[in-house]
Design an enzyme around this catalytic site. Structure first.
Site, PDB file in Angstrom:
ATOM      1  NE  ARG A 185      -4.610  -1.052   9.741  1.00  0.00           N
ATOM      2  CZ  ARG A 185      -3.510  -0.498   9.237  1.00  0.00           C
ATOM      3  NH1 ARG A 185      -3.518   0.727   8.810  1.00  0.00           N
ATOM      4  NH2 ARG A 185      -2.405  -1.201   9.145  1.00  0.00           N
ATOM      5  NE  ARG A 190       1.734  -4.591  11.558  1.00  0.00           N
ATOM      6  CZ  ARG A 190       2.843  -4.484  10.812  1.00  0.00           C
ATOM      7  NH1 ARG A 190       3.980  -5.057  11.192  1.00  0.00           N
ATOM      8  NH2 ARG A 190       2.808  -3.799   9.699  1.00  0.00           N
ATOM      9  NE  ARG A 240       7.298  -2.663   6.588  1.00  0.00           N
ATOM     10  CZ  ARG A 240       5.976  -2.456   6.552  1.00  0.00           C
ATOM     11  NH1 ARG A 240       5.420  -2.010   5.437  1.00  0.00           N
ATOM     12  NH2 ARG A 240       5.220  -2.710   7.587  1.00  0.00           N
ATOM     13  CE  LYS A 297      -2.383  -0.796   3.831  1.00  0.00           C
ATOM     14  NZ  LYS A 297      -1.765  -2.052   4.315  1.00  0.00           N
ATOM     15  NE  ARG A 318       6.124  -0.226  10.452  1.00  0.00           N
ATOM     16  CZ  ARG A 318       5.015  -0.203   9.733  1.00  0.00           C
ATOM     17  NH1 ARG A 318       5.023   0.375   8.534  1.00  0.00           N
ATOM     18  NH2 ARG A 318       3.910  -0.737  10.176  1.00  0.00           N
TER      19      ARG A 318
HETATM   20  P1  AMP Z   1       0.453   0.809   8.905  1.00  0.00           P
HETATM   21  O1  AMP Z   1       1.689   1.596   8.718  1.00  0.00           O
HETATM   22  O2  AMP Z   1      -0.681   1.269   8.035  1.00  0.00           O
HETATM   23  O3  AMP Z   1       0.683  -0.680   8.803  1.00  0.00           O
HETATM   24  O4  AMP Z   1      -0.036   1.081  10.414  1.00  0.00           O
HETATM   25  C1  AMP Z   1       0.775   0.745  11.529  1.00  0.00           C
HETATM   26  C2  AMP Z   1      -0.084   0.633  12.768  1.00  0.00           C
HETATM   27  O5  AMP Z   1      -0.716   1.897  13.025  1.00  0.00           O
HETATM   28  C3  AMP Z   1      -1.229  -0.372  12.684  1.00  0.00           C
HETATM   29  O6  AMP Z   1      -0.809  -1.703  12.986  1.00  0.00           O
HETATM   30  C4  AMP Z   1      -2.179   0.189  13.737  1.00  0.00           C
HETATM   31  O7  AMP Z   1      -1.744  -0.114  15.041  1.00  0.00           O
HETATM   32  C5  AMP Z   1      -2.023   1.697  13.540  1.00  0.00           C
HETATM   33  N1  AMP Z   1      -3.004   2.204  12.552  1.00  0.00           N
HETATM   34  C6  AMP Z   1      -2.730   2.745  11.333  1.00  0.00           C
HETATM   35  N2  AMP Z   1      -3.864   3.083  10.690  1.00  0.00           N
HETATM   36  C7  AMP Z   1      -4.886   2.732  11.512  1.00  0.00           C
HETATM   37  C8  AMP Z   1      -6.298   2.792  11.405  1.00  0.00           C
HETATM   38  N3  AMP Z   1      -6.910   3.268  10.309  1.00  0.00           N
HETATM   39  N4  AMP Z   1      -7.031   2.332  12.456  1.00  0.00           N
HETATM   40  C9  AMP Z   1      -6.438   1.859  13.571  1.00  0.00           C
HETATM   41  N5  AMP Z   1      -5.115   1.751  13.729  1.00  0.00           N
HETATM   42  C10 AMP Z   1      -4.333   2.192  12.709  1.00  0.00           C
END
Ligand code: AMP
Length: 197
Positions: free
Chosen positions: A95, A151, A134, A20, A140
């Site tokens: 999400r 996740r 990654r 993404k 991270r």
């Molecule tokens: P990402 O970089 O999109 O994988 O997001 C990393 C983490 O941020 C996720 O595992 C969630 O803990 C949090 N997060 C990001 N976007 C959302 C969302 N729309 N709703 C809830 N938690 C989020």
């Protein structure tokens, strides 16, 4: 933001590690859209050690979702910051069903707006391999095997059901997310171009 202007909202959808972020960046370069990544916003807040960052970290480090009310407030205040964008790429949002419904209510159900959801299909084995790789570079805190599995589970339970939501609205396009980045990106562009006409 000018509320009377027709606005293009592209939701780039898929499990963690599906590409993404990579494709959002390429879309933004080509179409000059605004990239809104809720994960990036949280990581930025965490790096600055703000109250929002501290709160988000408690969930992110466990591989759990940040509560809807926190995410929604942050997302809408971010969208409102842009005066006259050509469009938005939403990456990592929505999400949950609640997030999707609030987005529908506030933005997507408005007749002037165009919504498109592009979903990247990637197998679990490939996702885990990509995320572990990654993690070696990104450092991270959530890219380690235990949290990656958590996740992916959260994705299956809380996020994947949104595919049905968007299928019913007839705005969902699913594509194969495995292969050469440029080939996948070409598929994405074809969909965007045919939708913008
Ligand atoms: P990402 O970089 O999109 O994988 O997001 C990393 C983490 O941020 C996720 O595992 C969630 O803990 C949090 N997060 C990001 N976007 C959302 C969302 N729309 N709703 C809830 N938690 C989020």
């Amino acid at each position: 933001m000018n509320k009377n202007k027709k606005m293009f909202y592209l939701i780039i959808f898929g499990p963690p590690g599906s590409g993404k972020g990579t494709h959002s960046k390429k879309i933004v370069e080509k179409y000059d859209f605004v990239h809104i990544s809720t994960g990036d916003i949280f990581r930025n807040e965490m790096a600055k050690d703000t109250d929002l960052g501290k709160l988000a970290k408690k969930y992110i480090d466990k591989g759990k979702l940040v509560p809807d009310n926190v995410v929604l407030k942050m997302l809408f205040s971010n969208i409102a910051m842009y005066e006259n964008p050509k469009g938005f790429v939403l990456d990592g949002f929505p999400r949950t069903i609640e997030q999707a419904e609030k987005l529908d209510e506030t933005i997507l159900n408005k007749t002037l707006n165009t919504t498109l959801v592009i979903s990247l299909d990637v197998t679990d084995d490939e996702l885990i391999a990509r995320l572990l790789k990654r993690g070696e570079d990104s450092h991270r805190s959530d890219d380690n095997e235990e949290i990656i599995r958590q996740r992916l589970e959260v994705y299956k339970q809380q996020t994947k059901p949104l595919l049905d939501h968007y299928k019913q609205k007839k705005v969902l396009k699913s594509i194969n997310g495995i292969g050469k980045i440029d080939d996948i990106f070409a598929d994405i562009c074809k969909i965007i171009d045919s939708h913008k006409k």
